[in-house]
Motif scaffolding. Sequence first.
Motif, mmCIF file in Angstrom:
data_model
loop_
_atom_site.group_PDB
_atom_site.id
_atom_site.type_symbol
_atom_site.label_atom_id
_atom_site.label_comp_id
_atom_site.label_asym_id
_atom_site.label_seq_id
_atom_site.Cartn_x
_atom_site.Cartn_y
_atom_site.Cartn_z
ATOM 1 N N ASP A 85 19.735 6.312 23.679
ATOM 2 C CA ASP A 85 20.927 6.073 24.485
ATOM 3 C C ASP A 85 21.243 7.221 25.427
ATOM 4 N N ASP A 86 20.358 8.190 25.539
ATOM 5 C CA ASP A 86 20.661 9.329 26.388
ATOM 6 C C ASP A 86 20.010 9.173 27.758
ATOM 7 N N GLU A 87 20.339 10.086 28.657
ATOM 8 C CA GLU A 87 19.845 10.000 30.027
ATOM 9 C C GLU A 87 18.332 10.115 30.106
ATOM 10 N N GLU A 88 17.728 10.882 29.194
ATOM 11 C CA GLU A 88 16.287 11.062 29.212
ATOM 12 C C GLU A 88 15.535 9.750 29.015
ATOM 13 N N SER A 89 16.134 8.821 28.299
ATOM 14 C CA SER A 89 15.425 7.592 27.966
ATOM 15 C C SER A 89 15.816 6.408 28.834
ATOM 16 N N GLU A 90 16.524 6.660 29.924
ATOM 17 C CA GLU A 90 16.974 5.559 30.781
ATOM 18 C C GLU A 90 15.822 4.678 31.252
ATOM 19 N N GLY A 91 14.677 5.263 31.545
ATOM 20 C CA GLY A 91 13.557 4.491 32.051
ATOM 21 C C GLY A 91 12.664 3.893 30.977
ATOM 22 N N VAL A 92 13.033 4.044 29.721
ATOM 23 C CA VAL A 92 12.196 3.530 28.636
ATOM 24 C C VAL A 92 12.422 2.024 28.511
ATOM 25 N N PRO A 93 11.349 1.248 28.599
ATOM 26 C CA PRO A 93 11.485 -0.207 28.481
ATOM 27 C C PRO A 93 12.033 -0.616 27.110
ATOM 28 N N ASP A 94 12.749 -1.727 27.093
ATOM 29 C CA ASP A 94 13.349 -2.209 25.845
ATOM 30 C C ASP A 94 12.315 -2.445 24.750
ATOM 31 N N ASN A 95 11.129 -2.924 25.113
ATOM 32 C CA ASN A 95 10.132 -3.191 24.074
ATOM 33 C C ASN A 95 9.693 -1.901 23.380
ATOM 34 N N ILE A 96 9.667 -0.784 24.109
ATOM 35 C CA ILE A 96 9.310 0.504 23.504
ATOM 36 C C ILE A 96 10.471 0.983 22.621
ATOM 37 N N ARG A 97 11.684 0.802 23.084
ATOM 38 C CA ARG A 97 12.855 1.165 22.273
ATOM 39 C C ARG A 97 12.871 0.367 20.970
#
Length: 149
Positions: free
Chosen positions: A62-74
């Motif tokens: 949920d942080d700024e670093e992970s903004e570009g992480v696709p939902d499937n990876i999350r």
Amino acid sequence: MGNPRGMNEPNVPPNSRALDVHLDLLRVSMSPEEYELLLGLVAPVLRAIEEEDPAPVGFGLDDEESEGVPDNIRDEAALVVATAVTGRLDNQLIQLDVEGCGQVRIVTDAATASDPERCRDIADCIRDRYRQDEELRGIAEASGIPTDL
């Protein structure tokens, strides 16, 4: 068998056969870039589990670093952490509609995921916790205490 996943991966907790299997399956089913991204998300949590460190560890979803992480990876990261914690491979990510909160995604075991009554109980607990948090946030704001903790 050694460490089949490579040098950059976190050390995993002892007796983590389920975690080894889960990571191995993801390694062969994901692109190398996706897999490295996943490992970057879960490595701090896996290290904390291994070290039995009670300090809170940011999951980085949920942080700024992970903004570009696709939902499937999350989603996969959440399931990897659940496997590390439970030692089970049957964890599932489900979405609950929680009154007052909207859609909430949680990880649970397969039996709970398929039990509508249990899912309602979980949604009720989440709703109650959200309301308590909002009430406490209001008290903190009125008292001049920071609410961004």
